[in-house]
Design an enzyme around this catalytic site. Structure first.
Site, PDB file in Angstrom:
ATOM      1  N   GLY A  59       0.841  -1.201   0.000  1.00 41.73           N
ATOM      2  CA  GLY A  59       0.000   0.000   0.000  1.00 41.73           C
ATOM      3  C   GLY A  59       0.873   1.248   0.000  1.00 41.73           C
ATOM      4  O   GLY A  59       2.098   1.158   0.168  1.00 41.73           O
ATOM      5  N   ASP A 119       1.798  -4.415  11.198  1.00 45.39           N
ATOM      6  CA  ASP A 119       1.871  -5.663  10.451  1.00 45.39           C
ATOM      7  C   ASP A 119       1.074  -6.741  11.182  1.00 45.39           C
ATOM      8  O   ASP A 119       1.259  -6.937  12.388  1.00 45.39           O
ATOM      9  CB  ASP A 119       3.357  -6.079  10.359  1.00 45.39           C
ATOM     10  CG  ASP A 119       3.570  -7.106   9.288  1.00 45.39           C
ATOM     11  OD1 ASP A 119       2.809  -8.103   9.258  1.00 45.39           O
ATOM     12  OD2 ASP A 119       4.493  -6.926   8.470  1.00 45.39           O
ATOM     13  N   THR A 129     -11.149 -15.329  -2.957  1.00 45.44           N
ATOM     14  CA  THR A 129     -10.777 -15.301  -4.374  1.00 45.44           C
ATOM     15  C   THR A 129     -11.335 -16.493  -5.145  1.00 45.44           C
ATOM     16  O   THR A 129     -11.521 -17.583  -4.578  1.00 45.44           O
ATOM     17  CB  THR A 129      -9.235 -15.299  -4.510  1.00 45.44           C
ATOM     18  OG1 THR A 129      -8.892 -15.478  -5.883  1.00 45.44           O
ATOM     19  CG2 THR A 129      -8.590 -16.421  -3.718  1.00 45.44           C
ATOM     20  N   TYR A 182      -1.385 -19.307  -3.152  1.00 41.29           N
ATOM     21  CA  TYR A 182      -2.244 -18.152  -2.864  1.00 41.29           C
ATOM     22  C   TYR A 182      -3.685 -18.602  -2.599  1.00 41.29           C
ATOM     23  O   TYR A 182      -4.279 -18.261  -1.575  1.00 41.29           O
ATOM     24  CB  TYR A 182      -2.186 -17.161  -4.040  1.00 41.29           C
ATOM     25  CG  TYR A 182      -3.254 -16.105  -3.973  1.00 41.29           C
ATOM     26  CD1 TYR A 182      -3.290 -15.207  -2.914  1.00 41.29           C
ATOM     27  CD2 TYR A 182      -4.242 -16.022  -4.954  1.00 41.29           C
ATOM     28  CE1 TYR A 182      -4.284 -14.243  -2.838  1.00 41.29           C
ATOM     29  CE2 TYR A 182      -5.235 -15.060  -4.893  1.00 41.29           C
ATOM     30  CZ  TYR A 182      -5.250 -14.177  -3.824  1.00 41.29           C
ATOM     31  OH  TYR A 182      -6.235 -13.241  -3.742  1.00 41.29           O
ATOM     32  N   PHE A 229     -13.462 -12.422  -8.730  1.00 37.22           N
ATOM     33  CA  PHE A 229     -12.911 -12.852 -10.008  1.00 37.22           C
ATOM     34  C   PHE A 229     -11.876 -11.777 -10.409  1.00 37.22           C
ATOM     35  O   PHE A 229     -11.099 -11.360  -9.570  1.00 37.22           O
ATOM     36  CB  PHE A 229     -14.044 -13.174 -10.998  1.00 37.22           C
ATOM     37  CG  PHE A 229     -14.630 -14.531 -10.678  1.00 37.22           C
ATOM     38  CD1 PHE A 229     -15.315 -14.746  -9.485  1.00 37.22           C
ATOM     39  CD2 PHE A 229     -14.411 -15.624 -11.495  1.00 37.22           C
ATOM     40  CE1 PHE A 229     -15.775 -16.012  -9.121  1.00 37.22           C
ATOM     41  CE2 PHE A 229     -14.869 -16.900 -11.150  1.00 37.22           C
ATOM     42  CZ  PHE A 229     -15.552 -17.088  -9.964  1.00 37.22           C
ATOM     43  N   ASN A 230     -11.832 -11.291 -11.642  1.00 40.42           N
ATOM     44  CA  ASN A 230     -10.715 -10.388 -12.003  1.00 40.42           C
ATOM     45  C   ASN A 230     -11.107  -8.931 -11.778  1.00 40.42           C
ATOM     46  O   ASN A 230     -11.935  -8.391 -12.514  1.00 40.42           O
ATOM     47  CB  ASN A 230     -10.303 -10.635 -13.445  1.00 40.42           C
ATOM     48  CG  ASN A 230      -9.532 -11.935 -13.582  1.00 40.42           C
ATOM     49  OD1 ASN A 230     -10.050 -13.000 -13.245  1.00 40.42           O
ATOM     50  ND2 ASN A 230      -8.299 -11.862 -14.025  1.00 40.42           N
ATOM     51  N   ARG A 258     -11.635 -14.321 -18.955  1.00 37.99           N
ATOM     52  CA  ARG A 258     -11.781 -13.980 -17.543  1.00 37.99           C
ATOM     53  C   ARG A 258     -13.032 -13.113 -17.350  1.00 37.99           C
ATOM     54  O   ARG A 258     -13.529 -12.486 -18.293  1.00 37.99           O
ATOM     55  CB  ARG A 258     -10.563 -13.167 -17.042  1.00 37.99           C
ATOM     56  CG  ARG A 258      -9.265 -13.928 -17.029  1.00 37.99           C
ATOM     57  CD  ARG A 258      -9.244 -14.946 -15.898  1.00 37.99           C
ATOM     58  NE  ARG A 258      -7.997 -15.690 -15.861  1.00 37.99           N
ATOM     59  CZ  ARG A 258      -7.747 -16.801 -16.567  1.00 37.99           C
ATOM     60  NH1 ARG A 258      -8.678 -17.290 -17.390  1.00 37.99           N
ATOM     61  NH2 ARG A 258      -6.595 -17.427 -16.451  1.00 37.99           N
ATOM     62  N   ARG A 308       1.426 -18.465 -20.039  1.00 36.89           N
ATOM     63  CA  ARG A 308       1.999 -18.240 -18.707  1.00 36.89           C
ATOM     64  C   ARG A 308       1.601 -19.455 -17.859  1.00 36.89           C
ATOM     65  O   ARG A 308       0.439 -19.862 -17.883  1.00 36.89           O
ATOM     66  CB  ARG A 308       1.411 -16.946 -18.137  1.00 36.89           C
ATOM     67  CG  ARG A 308       2.042 -16.465 -16.865  1.00 36.89           C
ATOM     68  CD  ARG A 308       1.484 -15.111 -16.449  1.00 36.89           C
ATOM     69  NE  ARG A 308       0.105 -15.191 -15.980  1.00 36.89           N
ATOM     70  CZ  ARG A 308      -0.579 -14.164 -15.484  1.00 36.89           C
ATOM     71  NH1 ARG A 308      -0.018 -12.958 -15.429  1.00 36.89           N
ATOM     72  NH2 ARG A 308      -1.811 -14.308 -15.076  1.00 36.89           N
ATOM     73  N   GLY A 360       0.209 -21.976 -15.259  1.00 35.77           N
ATOM     74  CA  GLY A 360      -0.841 -21.947 -14.233  1.00 35.77           C
ATOM     75  C   GLY A 360      -2.093 -21.182 -14.596  1.00 35.77           C
ATOM     76  O   GLY A 360      -2.984 -21.031 -13.756  1.00 35.77           O
TER      77      GLY A 360
HETATM   78  N1  UFG Z   1      -2.033 -11.574 -19.300  1.00 34.58           N
HETATM   79  C1  UFG Z   1      -1.281 -11.282 -20.419  1.00 34.58           C
HETATM   80  N2  UFG Z   1      -0.291 -10.347 -20.317  1.00 34.58           N
HETATM   81  C2  UFG Z   1      -0.037  -9.681 -19.146  1.00 34.58           C
HETATM   82  C3  UFG Z   1      -0.820  -9.971 -18.012  1.00 34.58           C
HETATM   83  C4  UFG Z   1      -1.804 -10.937 -18.115  1.00 34.58           C
HETATM   84  O1  UFG Z   1      -1.488 -11.862 -21.505  1.00 34.58           O
HETATM   85  O2  UFG Z   1       0.884  -8.839 -19.118  1.00 34.58           O
HETATM   86  C5  UFG Z   1      -3.110 -12.579 -19.403  1.00 34.58           C
HETATM   87  C6  UFG Z   1      -2.897 -13.759 -18.452  1.00 34.58           C
HETATM   88  O3  UFG Z   1      -2.055 -14.716 -19.042  1.00 34.58           O
HETATM   89  C7  UFG Z   1      -4.330 -14.229 -18.223  1.00 34.58           C
HETATM   90  C8  UFG Z   1      -5.152 -12.935 -18.292  1.00 34.58           C
HETATM   91  O4  UFG Z   1      -4.316 -11.990 -18.982  1.00 34.58           O
HETATM   92  O5  UFG Z   1      -4.713 -15.045 -19.287  1.00 34.58           O
HETATM   93  C9  UFG Z   1      -5.513 -12.372 -16.938  1.00 34.58           C
HETATM   94  O6  UFG Z   1      -4.338 -12.290 -16.146  1.00 34.58           O
HETATM   95  P1  UFG Z   1      -4.228 -11.443 -14.790  1.00 34.58           P
HETATM   96  O7  UFG Z   1      -2.834 -11.602 -14.291  1.00 34.58           O
HETATM   97  O8  UFG Z   1      -4.726 -10.066 -15.016  1.00 34.58           O
HETATM   98  O9  UFG Z   1      -5.265 -12.146 -13.816  1.00 34.58           O
HETATM   99  P2  UFG Z   1      -5.383 -13.679 -13.352  1.00 34.58           P
HETATM  100  O10 UFG Z   1      -6.631 -14.215 -13.960  1.00 34.58           O
HETATM  101  O11 UFG Z   1      -4.145 -14.437 -13.595  1.00 34.58           O
HETATM  102  O12 UFG Z   1      -5.460 -13.538 -11.767  1.00 34.58           O
HETATM  103  C10 UFG Z   1      -6.427 -12.739 -11.088  1.00 34.58           C
HETATM  104  C11 UFG Z   1      -5.812 -12.222  -9.789  1.00 34.58           C
HETATM  105  C12 UFG Z   1      -5.480 -13.363  -8.873  1.00 34.58           C
HETATM  106  C13 UFG Z   1      -6.692 -14.215  -8.637  1.00 34.58           C
HETATM  107  C14 UFG Z   1      -7.321 -14.619  -9.941  1.00 34.58           C
HETATM  108  C15 UFG Z   1      -8.634 -15.278  -9.678  1.00 34.58           C
HETATM  109  O13 UFG Z   1      -4.627 -11.516 -10.056  1.00 34.58           O
HETATM  110  O14 UFG Z   1      -5.044 -12.857  -7.626  1.00 34.58           O
HETATM  111  O15 UFG Z   1      -7.552 -13.473 -10.787  1.00 34.58           O
HETATM  112  O16 UFG Z   1      -9.272 -15.589 -10.837  1.00 34.58           O
HETATM  113  F1  UFG Z   1      -6.343 -15.326  -7.963  1.00 34.58           F
END
Ligand code: UFG
Length: 338
Positions: A35, A59, A125, A149, A177-178, A229, A290, A292
């Site tokens: 933050g 903390d 989450t 996480y 979600f996102n 997403r 990427r 996972g």
């Molecule tokens: N992506 C890209 N380029 C980037 C960043 C992301 O192509 O620079 C893609 C990722 O591969 C993924 C999508 O965009 O396919 C969304 O990625 P984000 O990192 O924005 O979000 P995530 O879905 O990976 O994760 C988010 C939160 C997590 C949470 C999850 C729950 O960051 O904390 O949603 O669904 F756990």
């Protein structure tokens, strides 16, 4: 008085504003690792129905830090955001996540019980569901997280169930979600370093000196080969927390809700929407998948609509537009050295 842990962070700060607008007075607790003090100062100066009564730098891993908050203020309920939330980092360094997220929350719950505070809204989450067995994902979907996480957040949900049964501590767990977008008055926004999220990363590449946007994976079994997403606006998300708090105040039992829009957008669709909203041609590099990333994550949000009366209102374009205003402000301040 409401205690907001992690109130200086991205989602926490938007929630502080929503609470102030709903007439609550707030105490912010944050260690300022992720933050920002600038965010706290902005929140303190907001003229709304409620006010930020105090900011306490501390903390959750230090029990005395969080105990002192309850000694200083008469807290009625807690909204708990403080946590680490990067999936890849959590797999590389699980100890960091178990200590901060799980042990930190245990300390918070301990301080709450010692002071007879028995209402908490918790930031959970979609990552607690793991690889989807079906979409849209409703709350009955099995919770089998595939990364540390998600496991930390599920552990906390389980701990909260036990604390309700044994001590009557009621919780509402909101499974995001996102989360996307920024404050519509451009006072606070997403401010991570490094940034891993899709929308800010696309937008950052529109500014001079920004890195070319990297699109991770175009060979997924989805409509256009990129991951799908469910992008939920951060102000819509914040309004759900206020409703969850009121639900607990009205005697509601421990519960859990998905926060999403019921709609999915692919990475390519988000990228095109960013080009449309900004009016710019955005440089793009296609990269391998990427690790996972599940192909599709979409929320079934019926339960939150029915039980909390929550209706997300903002479109993806509105989220991108507010995120863009915020990124412009961050870039400008960075140039000016503010
Ligand atoms: N992506 C890209 N380029 C980037 C960043 C992301 O192509 O620079 C893609 C990722 O591969 C993924 C999508 O965009 O396919 C969304 O990625 P984000 O990192 O924005 O979000 P995530 O879905 O990976 O994760 C988010 C939160 C997590 C949470 C999850 C729950 O960051 O904390 O949603 O669904 F756990």
């Amino acid at each position: 008085m409401i205690l907001v842990t992690g109130g200086a962070g991205y989602i926490g700060s938007h929630n502080v504003i929503a609470l102030l607008d709903a007439g609550y007075d707030v105490v912010i607790f944050d260690n300022l690792e992720l933050g920002h003090i600038e965010t706290v100062n902005t929140l303190k100066n907001i003229n709304s129905k409620g006010k930020v009564v105090d900011f306490i730098k501390g903390d959750l891993q230090n029990l005395e830090d969080i105990k002192s908050v309850f000694q200083k203020h008469k807290i009625d309920a807690v909204v708990h955001f403080a946590a680490y939330s990067q999936v890849a980092e959590s797999v590389k360094n699980p100890q960091k996540y178990y200590f901060n997220n799980v042990y930190g929350t245990l300390n918070l719950l301990r301080a709450m019980l010692e002071n007879d505070v028995k209402k908490i809204v918790f930031s959970s989450t979609a990552a607690t569901y793991g690889e989807p067995v079906y979409v849209p994902i409703d709350e009955k979907h099995p919770q089998v997280p595939i990364n540390t996480y998600g496991k930390t957040k599920l552990m906390i949900e389980n701990i909260m169930d036990d604390y309700d049964k044994a001590y009557g501590l009621r919780s509402v767990r909101l499974r995001y979600f996102n989360v996307a977008g920024a404050d519509s008055k451009n006072r606070v926004g997403e401010w991570h370093d490094p940034e891993t999220h899709l929308i800010p990363n696309i937008l950052k590449s529109t500014f001079s000196g920004g890195k070319t946007f990297q699109m991770f994976g175009t060979d997924y079994p989805t409509k256009d080969g990129t991951c799908v997403r469910d992008y939920i606006n951060v102000e819509d998300l914040a309004s759900a927390h206020v409703l969850a708090l009121k639900y607990l105040e009205n005697g509601g039992a421990t519960n859990y809700f998905n926060l999403g829009t019921n709609e999915g957008n692919s990475v390519k669709e988000v990228f095109s929407a960013c080009e449309k909203v900004t009016g710019k041609n955005i440089p793009l590099d296609v990269k391998p998948r990427r690790e996972g990333d599940p192909a599709t994550l979409i929320a079934d949000n019926k339960k939150a609509k029915e039980d909390l009366g929550w209706f997300p209102e903002k479109s993806l374009d509105e989220s991108i537009s507010t995120a863009y205003s915020w990124e412009s402000k961050l870039t400008e301040n960075c140039k000016l050295g503010v």
